[in-house]
Scaffold this active site. Structure first.
Site, PDB file in Angstrom:
ATOM      1  N   MET A  42      -1.552   7.911  -5.968  1.00 51.86           N
ATOM      2  CA  MET A  42      -0.979   7.719  -4.630  1.00 51.86           C
ATOM      3  C   MET A  42      -1.761   6.641  -3.901  1.00 51.86           C
ATOM      4  O   MET A  42      -2.987   6.610  -3.961  1.00 51.86           O
ATOM      5  CB  MET A  42      -1.083   9.025  -3.840  1.00 51.86           C
ATOM      6  N   ASP A  44      -0.623   4.045  -0.160  1.00 52.75           N
ATOM      7  CA  ASP A  44      -0.199   4.089   1.251  1.00 52.75           C
ATOM      8  C   ASP A  44       0.794   5.193   1.638  1.00 52.75           C
ATOM      9  O   ASP A  44       1.759   5.439   0.891  1.00 52.75           O
ATOM     10  CB  ASP A  44       0.516   2.788   1.623  1.00 52.75           C
ATOM     11  N   GLN A  60       3.248   5.687  -1.644  1.00 49.23           N
ATOM     12  CA  GLN A  60       3.207   4.858  -2.854  1.00 49.23           C
ATOM     13  C   GLN A  60       2.724   5.731  -4.000  1.00 49.23           C
ATOM     14  O   GLN A  60       1.673   6.379  -3.900  1.00 49.23           O
ATOM     15  CB  GLN A  60       2.255   3.677  -2.635  1.00 49.23           C
ATOM     16  N   ARG A 163       5.516  -8.300   2.960  1.00 43.46           N
ATOM     17  CA  ARG A 163       5.761  -6.901   2.576  1.00 43.46           C
ATOM     18  C   ARG A 163       5.449  -5.882   3.677  1.00 43.46           C
ATOM     19  O   ARG A 163       4.831  -6.190   4.666  1.00 43.46           O
ATOM     20  CB  ARG A 163       4.964  -6.549   1.319  1.00 43.46           C
TER      21      ARG A 163
END
Ligand code: FRU
Length: 463
Positions: A42, A44, A60, A163
Protein backbone atom coordinates in the site's frame (compact mmCIF):
# COMPACT_ATOMS: atom_id res chain seq x y z
CA UNK A 1 5.00 -1.80 -22.34
CA UNK A 2 1.41 -0.71 -22.46
CA UNK A 3 -1.07 -3.15 -21.16
CA UNK A 4 -3.22 -4.49 -24.00
CA UNK A 5 -3.26 -8.09 -22.83
CA UNK A 6 -4.90 -7.22 -19.46
CA UNK A 7 -2.54 -9.20 -17.32
CA UNK A 8 -4.31 -7.68 -14.34
CA UNK A 9 -7.98 -7.81 -13.47
CA UNK A 10 -10.19 -7.07 -10.48
CA UNK A 11 -11.14 -10.76 -10.25
CA UNK A 12 -7.53 -11.88 -10.13
CA UNK A 13 -6.69 -9.25 -7.49
CA UNK A 14 -9.61 -10.23 -5.26
CA UNK A 15 -8.73 -13.92 -5.58
CA UNK A 16 -5.17 -13.17 -4.49
CA UNK A 17 -6.44 -11.29 -1.44
CA UNK A 18 -8.87 -14.06 -0.52
CA UNK A 19 -5.99 -16.53 -0.67
CA UNK A 20 -3.47 -14.50 1.38
CA UNK A 21 -5.31 -12.16 3.77
CA UNK A 22 -6.01 -14.56 6.64
CA UNK A 23 -2.34 -15.51 6.99
CA UNK A 24 -1.22 -11.85 6.89
CA UNK A 25 -3.69 -10.96 9.60
CA UNK A 26 -2.14 -13.46 11.99
CA UNK A 27 1.37 -11.97 11.67
CA UNK A 28 2.79 -10.14 14.72
CA UNK A 29 2.99 -6.64 13.27
CA UNK A 30 -0.46 -6.70 11.63
CA UNK A 31 -1.94 -3.35 12.64
CA UNK A 32 -4.99 -3.45 14.88
CA UNK A 33 -6.83 -0.24 14.08
CA UNK A 34 -5.07 1.34 11.11
CA UNK A 35 -6.02 0.81 7.48
CA UNK A 36 -3.39 -1.48 5.96
CA UNK A 37 -3.53 -3.72 2.89
CA UNK A 38 -5.10 -7.17 3.52
CA UNK A 39 -1.96 -8.44 1.77
CA UNK A 40 0.71 -6.97 -0.49
CA UNK A 41 1.69 -3.34 -0.82
CA UNK A 42 0.00 0.00 0.00
CA UNK A 43 1.04 3.60 -0.55
CA UNK A 44 -0.98 6.83 -0.86
CA UNK A 45 -4.55 7.30 0.41
CA UNK A 46 -6.84 7.87 -2.57
CA UNK A 47 -10.48 8.72 -3.29
CA UNK A 48 -11.38 9.89 0.21
CA UNK A 49 -15.07 10.74 0.38
CA UNK A 50 -18.44 10.09 1.98
CA UNK A 51 -21.06 8.38 -0.11
CA UNK A 52 -24.11 6.25 0.62
CA UNK A 53 -23.81 6.90 4.36
CA UNK A 54 -20.26 5.52 4.56
CA UNK A 55 -16.73 6.83 4.58
CA UNK A 56 -14.71 5.50 1.66
CA UNK A 57 -10.95 5.22 1.75
CA UNK A 58 -9.08 3.92 -1.28
CA UNK A 59 -5.36 3.46 -1.54
CA UNK A 60 -2.50 2.67 -3.93
CA UNK A 61 -2.25 -1.09 -3.83
CA UNK A 62 -0.32 -3.99 -5.32
CA UNK A 63 -1.90 -7.17 -3.95
CA UNK A 64 0.63 -9.65 -5.38
CA UNK A 65 3.76 -8.71 -3.41
CA UNK A 66 4.75 -6.48 -0.49
CA UNK A 67 6.58 -4.17 -2.89
CA UNK A 68 5.35 -1.44 -5.21
CA UNK A 69 4.12 -2.84 -8.53
CA UNK A 70 1.53 -2.03 -11.24
CA UNK A 71 -0.86 0.03 -9.21
CA UNK A 72 -4.39 -1.02 -8.31
CA UNK A 73 -6.78 0.79 -5.97
CA UNK A 74 -7.61 -1.01 -2.72
CA UNK A 75 -10.74 0.03 -0.84
CA UNK A 76 -12.02 0.09 2.74
CA UNK A 77 -15.22 1.64 4.07
CA UNK A 78 -16.69 2.61 7.41
CA UNK A 79 -19.99 3.83 8.81
CA UNK A 80 -18.42 5.51 11.86
CA UNK A 81 -14.78 6.33 11.00
CA UNK A 82 -13.61 3.89 13.70
CA UNK A 83 -14.66 0.43 12.45
CA UNK A 84 -13.74 -0.58 8.91
CA UNK A 85 -14.28 -3.33 6.43
CA UNK A 86 -12.25 -4.24 3.39
CA UNK A 87 -14.13 -3.83 0.12
CA UNK A 88 -13.29 -5.50 -3.19
CA UNK A 89 -10.40 -3.97 -5.14
CA UNK A 90 -11.81 -0.93 -6.94
CA UNK A 91 -9.44 -0.41 -9.88
CA UNK A 92 -6.97 -2.65 -11.69
CA UNK A 93 -4.75 -1.51 -14.59
CA UNK A 94 -6.83 -3.37 -17.16
CA UNK A 95 -7.18 -0.85 -19.99
CA UNK A 96 -4.95 -0.27 -23.03
CA UNK A 97 -4.25 3.30 -21.87
CA UNK A 98 -2.81 2.34 -18.46
CA UNK A 99 -0.07 0.22 -16.97
CA UNK A 100 -0.92 1.50 -13.47
CA UNK A 101 -3.83 3.30 -11.81
CA UNK A 102 -2.01 6.04 -9.92
CA UNK A 103 -3.31 8.29 -7.17
CA UNK A 104 -6.47 10.34 -7.35
CA UNK A 105 -9.59 11.35 -5.53
CA UNK A 106 -13.27 10.57 -5.11
CA UNK A 107 -16.58 12.31 -4.64
CA UNK A 108 -20.25 11.59 -4.31
CA UNK A 109 -21.76 12.92 -7.54
CA UNK A 110 -25.54 12.91 -6.92
CA UNK A 111 -25.34 9.51 -5.25
CA UNK A 112 -22.78 8.04 -7.65
CA UNK A 113 -19.41 7.27 -6.05
CA UNK A 114 -17.02 8.70 -8.62
CA UNK A 115 -13.25 8.31 -8.81
CA UNK A 116 -10.77 10.43 -10.75
CA UNK A 117 -7.30 8.91 -11.08
CA UNK A 118 -4.10 9.05 -13.09
CA UNK A 119 -3.56 6.43 -15.77
CA UNK A 120 0.20 5.91 -15.86
CA UNK A 121 2.18 4.26 -18.62
CA UNK A 122 5.92 4.87 -18.93
CA UNK A 123 5.92 3.48 -22.47
CA UNK A 124 3.86 6.38 -23.80
CA UNK A 125 5.13 9.82 -24.80
CA UNK A 126 2.47 11.33 -22.57
CA UNK A 127 2.92 8.99 -19.67
CA UNK A 128 0.23 10.38 -17.36
CA UNK A 129 -3.40 11.23 -18.16
CA UNK A 130 -6.49 11.69 -15.99
CA UNK A 131 -9.33 9.17 -15.98
CA UNK A 132 -12.75 8.61 -14.40
CA UNK A 133 -14.49 5.54 -12.95
CA UNK A 134 -17.96 5.35 -11.41
CA UNK A 135 -19.73 2.93 -9.11
CA UNK A 136 -23.43 2.29 -9.50
CA UNK A 137 -23.58 -0.23 -6.64
CA UNK A 138 -22.33 1.79 -3.68
CA UNK A 139 -18.63 1.10 -4.25
CA UNK A 140 -18.59 -2.68 -4.81
CA UNK A 141 -17.65 -2.36 -8.50
CA UNK A 142 -16.47 0.47 -10.74
CA UNK A 143 -16.96 1.18 -14.44
CA UNK A 144 -14.27 3.18 -16.22
CA UNK A 145 -15.55 6.00 -18.42
CA UNK A 146 -15.72 5.43 -22.20
CA UNK A 147 -14.27 8.95 -22.52
CA UNK A 148 -11.04 8.05 -20.73
CA UNK A 149 -8.63 9.67 -20.59
CA UNK A 150 -10.83 12.65 -19.79
CA UNK A 151 -7.74 14.89 -19.56
CA UNK A 152 -5.45 13.45 -22.26
CA UNK A 153 -2.35 15.66 -21.84
CA UNK A 154 -0.77 18.13 -19.44
CA UNK A 155 -1.28 21.86 -20.05
CA UNK A 156 1.10 23.42 -22.55
CA UNK A 157 4.43 24.20 -20.98
CA UNK A 158 4.04 21.64 -18.17
CA UNK A 159 6.09 18.48 -17.85
CA UNK A 160 4.71 14.99 -18.45
CA UNK A 161 4.84 14.29 -14.73
CA UNK A 162 1.16 15.09 -14.41
CA UNK A 163 -0.64 13.17 -11.71
CA UNK A 164 -2.80 12.78 -8.61
CA UNK A 165 -6.02 14.71 -9.44
CA UNK A 166 -8.10 15.94 -6.49
CA UNK A 167 -11.63 17.12 -7.18
CA UNK A 168 -13.99 19.21 -5.09
CA UNK A 169 -17.26 21.04 -5.49
CA UNK A 170 -17.15 24.84 -5.74
CA UNK A 171 -20.66 26.31 -6.15
CA UNK A 172 -22.29 24.63 -9.15
CA UNK A 173 -19.11 23.28 -10.72
CA UNK A 174 -16.38 20.77 -10.04
CA UNK A 175 -12.79 21.87 -9.70
CA UNK A 176 -9.78 19.60 -10.08
CA UNK A 177 -6.22 20.25 -9.04
CA UNK A 178 -3.43 18.04 -10.37
CA UNK A 179 0.30 17.95 -9.63
CA UNK A 180 2.89 18.75 -12.27
CA UNK A 181 5.95 20.93 -12.96
CA UNK A 182 6.87 23.84 -15.21
CA UNK A 183 10.44 24.90 -15.96
CA UNK A 184 11.75 22.62 -13.22
CA UNK A 185 9.43 24.05 -10.57
CA UNK A 186 6.60 22.15 -8.91
CA UNK A 187 3.11 23.44 -9.57
CA UNK A 188 -0.58 22.55 -9.40
CA UNK A 189 -2.81 22.90 -12.47
CA UNK A 190 -6.49 23.76 -12.09
CA UNK A 191 -9.37 22.44 -14.21
CA UNK A 192 -13.12 23.00 -14.17
CA UNK A 193 -16.06 20.78 -15.15
CA UNK A 194 -19.84 20.59 -14.93
CA UNK A 195 -20.00 16.78 -15.00
CA UNK A 196 -16.55 15.30 -14.07
CA UNK A 197 -16.35 14.07 -17.65
CA UNK A 198 -15.44 17.19 -19.65
CA UNK A 199 -12.67 19.34 -18.21
CA UNK A 200 -11.45 22.78 -19.10
CA UNK A 201 -7.98 24.00 -18.11
CA UNK A 202 -8.27 27.16 -15.96
CA UNK A 203 -4.63 27.92 -15.29
CA UNK A 204 -1.88 27.25 -12.78
CA UNK A 205 -3.41 27.41 -9.31
CA UNK A 206 -0.11 27.78 -7.57
CA UNK A 207 3.59 27.32 -8.33
CA UNK A 208 6.88 26.91 -6.47
CA UNK A 209 8.89 30.08 -6.11
CA UNK A 210 11.97 27.94 -6.67
CA UNK A 211 12.24 26.80 -3.04
CA UNK A 212 9.25 24.46 -2.91
CA UNK A 213 10.43 21.52 -4.96
CA UNK A 214 10.79 20.48 -8.59
CA UNK A 215 7.48 18.56 -8.91
CA UNK A 216 4.36 18.46 -6.74
CA UNK A 217 2.74 15.11 -5.97
CA UNK A 218 -0.70 14.69 -4.43
CA UNK A 219 -2.04 18.26 -4.24
CA UNK A 220 -5.14 18.46 -2.03
CA UNK A 221 -7.16 21.65 -1.63
CA UNK A 222 -9.40 22.54 1.32
CA UNK A 223 -10.80 25.47 3.24
CA UNK A 224 -10.41 25.12 7.02
CA UNK A 225 -11.65 27.74 9.51
CA UNK A 226 -11.82 30.27 6.66
CA UNK A 227 -8.25 29.51 5.57
CA UNK A 228 -7.50 28.16 2.09
CA UNK A 229 -4.93 25.38 2.19
CA UNK A 230 -3.18 23.42 -0.51
CA UNK A 231 -1.46 20.30 0.81
CA UNK A 232 1.36 19.08 -1.43
CA UNK A 233 4.03 16.39 -1.42
CA UNK A 234 6.92 18.19 -3.12
CA UNK A 235 9.73 16.25 -4.79
CA UNK A 236 13.18 17.75 -4.37
CA UNK A 237 12.43 20.13 -1.52
CA UNK A 238 15.40 19.70 0.75
CA UNK A 239 14.39 18.41 4.19
CA UNK A 240 10.63 18.61 3.59
CA UNK A 241 8.21 16.12 2.15
CA UNK A 242 4.59 17.00 2.90
CA UNK A 243 3.64 20.62 3.43
CA UNK A 244 0.54 22.77 3.77
CA UNK A 245 0.54 26.00 1.75
CA UNK A 246 -1.51 28.76 3.40
CA UNK A 247 -2.99 31.24 0.95
CA UNK A 248 -6.05 32.85 -0.57
CA UNK A 249 -7.79 31.08 -3.45
CA UNK A 250 -9.64 33.34 -5.89
CA UNK A 251 -12.33 31.23 -7.62
CA UNK A 252 -12.62 33.88 -10.35
CA UNK A 253 -8.99 33.89 -11.47
CA UNK A 254 -8.31 30.32 -10.33
CA UNK A 255 -5.11 31.45 -8.57
CA UNK A 256 -3.98 30.92 -5.02
CA UNK A 257 -1.44 33.39 -3.63
CA UNK A 258 0.71 31.68 -1.00
CA UNK A 259 1.34 33.44 2.27
CA UNK A 260 3.37 30.87 4.23
CA UNK A 261 3.73 27.12 4.62
CA UNK A 262 4.09 24.49 7.34
CA UNK A 263 5.41 20.92 7.42
CA UNK A 264 2.34 18.80 8.10
CA UNK A 265 4.00 16.04 10.13
CA UNK A 266 7.59 16.02 11.36
CA UNK A 267 8.00 12.24 11.42
CA UNK A 268 9.81 10.39 8.65
CA UNK A 269 6.89 8.10 7.87
CA UNK A 270 4.22 10.44 6.61
CA UNK A 271 3.50 11.31 2.97
CA UNK A 272 0.84 12.00 0.34
CA UNK A 273 -1.76 13.40 2.75
CA UNK A 274 -5.23 13.84 1.28
CA UNK A 275 -8.26 15.61 2.73
CA UNK A 276 -11.83 14.36 3.04
CA UNK A 277 -14.65 16.89 3.02
CA UNK A 278 -16.94 15.72 5.84
CA UNK A 279 -19.59 18.43 5.63
CA UNK A 280 -18.77 20.78 8.46
CA UNK A 281 -15.23 19.54 9.00
CA UNK A 282 -12.14 18.48 7.09
CA UNK A 283 -10.52 15.13 7.79
CA UNK A 284 -7.13 14.01 6.49
CA UNK A 285 -5.36 10.68 6.04
CA UNK A 286 -1.69 10.28 5.18
CA UNK A 287 0.38 7.34 3.99
CA UNK A 288 2.04 6.15 7.21
CA UNK A 289 5.29 5.21 5.50
CA UNK A 290 7.71 6.63 2.97
CA UNK A 291 9.60 5.75 -0.20
CA UNK A 292 12.92 3.95 0.20
CA UNK A 293 12.26 2.66 3.72
CA UNK A 294 12.95 -0.84 4.91
CA UNK A 295 9.81 -2.81 5.63
CA UNK A 296 10.35 -5.68 8.06
CA UNK A 297 6.73 -6.68 7.42
CA UNK A 298 7.67 -7.69 3.87
CA UNK A 299 8.63 -11.02 5.38
CA UNK A 300 5.01 -11.30 6.54
CA UNK A 301 3.55 -10.50 3.12
CA UNK A 302 2.51 -6.88 3.57
CA UNK A 303 3.89 -3.32 3.66
CA UNK A 304 2.44 0.15 4.12
CA UNK A 305 -0.45 1.62 6.09
CA UNK A 306 -2.47 4.81 6.47
CA UNK A 307 -2.48 7.12 9.47
CA UNK A 308 -5.56 7.35 11.65
CA UNK A 309 -7.92 10.04 10.34
CA UNK A 310 -7.10 13.52 11.60
CA UNK A 311 -9.45 16.44 11.98
CA UNK A 312 -7.94 19.69 10.73
CA UNK A 313 -8.27 23.15 12.21
CA UNK A 314 -6.38 26.41 11.75
CA UNK A 315 -5.49 28.84 14.53
CA UNK A 316 -3.34 31.92 14.14
CA UNK A 317 -1.92 30.70 10.85
CA UNK A 318 -0.97 27.25 12.24
CA UNK A 319 -2.42 23.93 11.08
CA UNK A 320 -3.66 21.73 13.93
CA UNK A 321 -4.37 18.01 13.56
CA UNK A 322 -6.37 15.98 16.04
CA UNK A 323 -7.82 12.49 16.18
CA UNK A 324 -11.59 12.79 15.70
CA UNK A 325 -13.92 12.00 18.62
CA UNK A 326 -15.20 8.91 16.82
CA UNK A 327 -11.97 7.05 17.61
CA UNK A 328 -13.08 6.86 21.25
CA UNK A 329 -15.35 4.03 20.06
CA UNK A 330 -12.22 1.85 19.78
CA UNK A 331 -11.36 2.28 23.46
CA UNK A 332 -11.49 -0.80 25.64
CA UNK A 333 -9.99 -1.22 29.07
CA UNK A 334 -8.57 1.83 30.87
CA UNK A 335 -4.90 0.92 31.32
CA UNK A 336 -3.90 3.98 33.38
CA UNK A 337 -5.51 6.99 35.00
CA UNK A 338 -3.24 8.59 37.53
CA UNK A 339 -1.38 11.72 38.57
CA UNK A 340 1.72 9.54 38.98
CA UNK A 341 3.72 8.80 35.83
CA UNK A 342 4.71 5.45 37.39
CA UNK A 343 1.25 4.31 36.21
CA UNK A 344 2.77 4.03 32.73
CA UNK A 345 4.34 0.77 33.87
CA UNK A 346 0.89 -0.80 33.64
CA UNK A 347 0.51 0.18 29.99
CA UNK A 348 1.47 -3.10 28.36
CA UNK A 349 -0.56 -3.46 25.21
CA UNK A 350 -0.02 -3.77 21.48
CA UNK A 351 -2.61 -1.11 20.69
CA UNK A 352 -3.39 1.87 22.88
CA UNK A 353 -4.02 5.58 23.18
CA UNK A 354 -2.00 7.61 25.65
CA UNK A 355 -2.59 11.11 27.03
CA UNK A 356 0.05 12.72 29.20
CA UNK A 357 -0.92 16.12 30.62
CA UNK A 358 1.75 18.36 32.10
CA UNK A 359 1.53 21.54 34.18
CA UNK A 360 4.09 23.22 31.94
CA UNK A 361 5.65 22.54 28.54
CA UNK A 362 8.84 21.17 30.09
CA UNK A 363 9.21 17.41 30.12
CA UNK A 364 9.77 14.26 28.14
CA UNK A 365 8.00 11.09 27.05
CA UNK A 366 10.02 8.09 25.93
CA UNK A 367 8.82 5.10 23.94
CA UNK A 368 10.92 1.97 24.05
CA UNK A 369 10.96 -1.78 23.53
CA UNK A 370 12.99 -4.58 25.08
CA UNK A 371 16.08 -3.41 23.16
CA UNK A 372 15.94 0.25 24.16
CA UNK A 373 14.67 3.63 23.15
CA UNK A 374 12.48 3.99 20.05
CA UNK A 375 11.30 7.60 20.23
CA UNK A 376 11.85 10.49 22.63
CA UNK A 377 9.49 13.47 22.70
CA UNK A 378 10.82 16.47 24.61
CA UNK A 379 9.08 19.74 25.36
CA UNK A 380 11.36 22.66 26.16
CA UNK A 381 12.08 26.27 25.25
CA UNK A 382 8.75 26.67 23.45
CA UNK A 383 9.41 23.69 21.20
CA UNK A 384 8.50 20.05 20.77
CA UNK A 385 11.58 18.01 19.86
CA UNK A 386 11.44 14.45 18.52
CA UNK A 387 14.41 12.09 18.42
CA UNK A 388 14.68 8.55 17.07
CA UNK A 389 17.89 6.56 17.02
CA UNK A 390 19.32 6.66 13.50
CA UNK A 391 17.21 9.56 12.31
CA UNK A 392 17.85 13.31 12.47
CA UNK A 393 16.22 15.02 15.45
CA UNK A 394 13.49 17.49 14.50
CA UNK A 395 11.51 20.14 16.34
CA UNK A 396 8.43 22.31 15.92
CA UNK A 397 7.47 25.54 17.68
CA UNK A 398 4.74 25.45 20.31
CA UNK A 399 3.47 28.97 19.79
CA UNK A 400 -0.24 28.74 20.55
CA UNK A 401 -1.63 29.31 24.05
CA UNK A 402 -2.23 26.03 25.91
CA UNK A 403 -3.07 25.24 29.52
CA UNK A 404 0.14 23.41 30.53
CA UNK A 405 0.99 20.90 27.84
CA UNK A 406 -0.27 17.61 26.45
CA UNK A 407 1.29 14.76 24.53
CA UNK A 408 -1.25 12.44 23.01
CA UNK A 409 -0.12 9.32 21.22
CA UNK A 410 -1.70 6.46 19.27
CA UNK A 411 0.36 3.30 19.39
CA UNK A 412 -0.31 0.29 17.22
CA UNK A 413 1.77 -2.85 16.70
CA UNK A 414 4.36 -1.09 14.56
CA UNK A 415 3.51 2.62 14.57
CA UNK A 416 3.48 5.70 16.79
CA UNK A 417 1.53 8.89 16.05
CA UNK A 418 2.11 11.83 18.42
CA UNK A 419 -0.04 14.95 18.77
CA UNK A 420 1.40 17.69 21.00
CA UNK A 421 -0.67 20.54 22.46
CA UNK A 422 -3.92 19.97 20.62
CA UNK A 423 -2.21 18.92 17.42
CA UNK A 424 0.11 21.90 16.98
CA UNK A 425 3.06 19.55 16.48
CA UNK A 426 2.64 16.05 15.02
CA UNK A 427 5.11 13.24 14.53
CA UNK A 428 4.42 9.89 12.89
CA UNK A 429 6.85 6.99 12.71
CA UNK A 430 6.96 3.29 12.04
CA UNK A 431 8.86 1.20 14.57
CA UNK A 432 9.16 -2.58 14.69
CA UNK A 433 9.55 -3.51 18.35
CA UNK A 434 11.18 -6.74 19.35
CA UNK A 435 8.56 -7.66 21.91
CA UNK A 436 5.50 -6.26 20.16
CA UNK A 437 4.95 -3.93 23.09
CA UNK A 438 5.96 -0.29 23.15
CA UNK A 439 6.60 0.77 26.74
CA UNK A 440 7.10 4.35 27.91
CA UNK A 441 8.24 6.66 30.70
CA UNK A 442 7.37 10.31 31.36
CA UNK A 443 9.20 13.07 33.19
CA UNK A 444 8.43 16.69 34.02
CA UNK A 445 5.51 18.25 35.91
CA UNK A 446 3.06 15.44 35.11
CA UNK A 447 -0.53 16.35 35.95
CA UNK A 448 -2.34 13.27 34.69
CA UNK A 449 -1.56 10.15 32.74
CA UNK A 450 -4.31 8.23 30.98
CA UNK A 451 -4.20 5.26 28.63
CA UNK A 452 -6.80 3.10 26.97
CA UNK A 453 -6.41 -0.18 25.12
CA UNK A 454 -7.58 0.21 21.52
CA UNK A 455 -9.28 -2.73 19.86
CA UNK A 456 -9.37 -4.16 16.37
CA UNK A 457 -11.01 -1.90 13.81
CA UNK A 458 -11.54 -4.42 11.01
CA UNK A 459 -14.28 -6.95 10.40
CA UNK A 460 -12.83 -10.42 9.95
CA UNK A 461 -13.33 -11.48 6.36
CA UNK A 462 -11.82 -9.33 3.61
CA UNK A 463 -13.91 -8.77 0.47
C1 FRU B 1 3.14 9.48 -4.30
C2 FRU B 1 3.09 8.83 -5.68
C3 FRU B 1 2.09 9.55 -6.58
C4 FRU B 1 1.69 8.49 -7.56
C5 FRU B 1 1.72 7.25 -6.71
C6 FRU B 1 2.13 6.01 -7.44
O1 FRU B 1 3.58 8.64 -3.29
O2 FRU B 1 4.37 8.83 -6.26
O3 FRU B 1 2.57 10.73 -7.17
O4 FRU B 1 0.46 8.72 -8.13
O5 FRU B 1 2.62 7.49 -5.64
O6 FRU B 1 1.93 4.87 -6.66
Amino acid sequence: MSNPETRFSIERANAEIRACAAAVRRTPYALRYHIAPPCGWMNDPNGLCRSGGRYHVFYQHYPYAPQWGPMHWGHASSADLAHWRHEPVALAPDQPYEAGCFSGSGADDSGVLTLVYTAHDDARAIKETQCVARSFDGGRTFVKSANNPVIPAPPEGCETDFRDPKIWREGDRWLLVVGTARGGRGCAALYESADIEHWQFKGILCESDGGLGSMWECPSFCRVDGQDLLLISPIGMEGHKNIALFGAFDPETGRMAVDHWQEIDLGGDFYAAQVLDDGGRTLMFGWMDMWNREHPTEADGWAGALTIPRELSVREGRLLQNPPRELEALRGETLADSADSAALRDVQSDGYELRVELDAPEGALVFSDARGELLRVELRDGEAAFAMPGRPAVCAPLALPFDGAEIRAFIDRCSIECFVNGGEACYTCRVYPQDHIVACAASGPVRRVRAWALGDAFEEAPC
